[in-house]
Design a protein around this motif. Structure first.
Motif, short mmCIF file in Angstrom:
data_model
loop_
_atom_site.label_atom_id
_atom_site.label_comp_id
_atom_site.label_asym_id
_atom_site.label_seq_id
_atom_site.Cartn_x
_atom_site.Cartn_y
_atom_site.Cartn_z
N GLU A 272 4.64 1.69 4.62
CA GLU A 272 4.36 0.27 4.45
C GLU A 272 3.48 -0.28 5.56
O GLU A 272 3.23 -1.48 5.61
CB GLU A 272 5.68 -0.51 4.39
N GLY A 273 3.04 0.54 6.51
CA GLY A 273 2.16 0.06 7.56
C GLY A 273 2.90 -0.69 8.64
O GLY A 273 3.89 -0.21 9.17
N TYR A 274 2.43 -1.88 8.95
CA TYR A 274 3.05 -2.66 9.99
C TYR A 274 3.45 -4.03 9.45
O TYR A 274 3.08 -4.40 8.36
CB TYR A 274 2.13 -2.79 11.21
N GLU A 275 4.17 -4.75 10.25
CA GLU A 275 4.64 -6.07 9.85
C GLU A 275 4.14 -7.09 10.85
O GLU A 275 4.20 -6.87 12.06
CB GLU A 275 6.16 -6.08 9.79
N GLN A 276 3.64 -8.19 10.36
CA GLN A 276 3.22 -9.28 11.23
C GLN A 276 4.31 -10.34 11.20
O GLN A 276 4.73 -10.78 10.13
CB GLN A 276 1.91 -9.88 10.77
N GLY B 31 11.40 1.87 12.13
CA GLY B 31 10.19 2.68 12.34
C GLY B 31 8.91 1.93 12.05
O GLY B 31 7.90 2.55 11.75
N LYS B 32 8.93 0.62 12.17
CA LYS B 32 7.74 -0.17 11.88
C LYS B 32 7.09 -0.65 13.16
O LYS B 32 7.77 -1.02 14.11
CB LYS B 32 8.10 -1.40 11.05
N THR C 21 0.29 -8.82 1.94
CA THR C 21 -1.11 -8.59 1.64
C THR C 21 -1.50 -7.21 2.12
O THR C 21 -1.21 -6.83 3.24
CB THR C 21 -2.01 -9.63 2.34
N GLY C 22 -2.17 -6.48 1.26
CA GLY C 22 -2.69 -5.17 1.66
C GLY C 22 -1.59 -4.22 2.07
O GLY C 22 -0.60 -4.04 1.39
N ASN C 23 -1.79 -3.58 3.24
CA ASN C 23 -0.86 -2.58 3.74
C ASN C 23 0.18 -3.14 4.70
O ASN C 23 0.91 -2.39 5.30
CB ASN C 23 -1.63 -1.47 4.46
N HIS C 24 0.21 -4.44 4.91
CA HIS C 24 1.19 -4.99 5.84
C HIS C 24 1.82 -6.25 5.26
O HIS C 24 1.29 -6.87 4.36
CB HIS C 24 0.54 -5.25 7.20
#
Length: 126
Positions: free
Chosen positions: A33-37, A64-65, A111-114
């Protein structure tokens, strides 16, 4: 008797090593899932903010993010922002700031990968 105790200790040791190896493998696996903002609105929470930020960092670490933290604050919340800066500096992470929440981010869009998570600590309006 000593041989039995030695065998039991060996089995426990091997089991602990296996659990440790599986845990390290899980942590090193990339998150699909990439990263989280994170958008954080602290609103003068000097007493609680340290625990909140530590719990957030711990949760994301165990999941693990990787993440970025953006604080949405004005000048009246300077003490709260200073505490957050100190905690993020200890974590070796950068902190970014906004003066207001962008309207397209208020819903917690993905949105997108995050993904974007809005954490609003303001008192609810009555």
């Amino acid at each position: 008797m000593v041989a039995h105790l030695t065998m039991i200790l060996l089995i426990y040791f091997l089991a602990a090593m296996a659990v440790h190896a599986m845990h390290q493998r899980y942590l090193s696996r990339p998150d699909p899932e990439g990263y989280e903002q994170i958008l954080l609105i602290p609103s003068n929470q000097e007493q609680r903010i340290e625990g909140i930020v530590r719990a957030l960092c711990r949760e994301l670490f165990y999941r693990g993010k990787s993440f970025t933290l953006t604080v949405v604050a004005d000048r009246t919340e300077a003490e709260t922002v200073r505490i957050i800066e100190k905690l993020m500096l200890r974590q070796g992470m950068e902190l970014s700031y906004l003066s207001a929440v962008p309207t397209d981010m208020e819903q917690g869009n993905q949105t997108g990968n995050h993904s974007i998570r809005l954490i609003d600590l303001r008192e609810p309006k009555q």
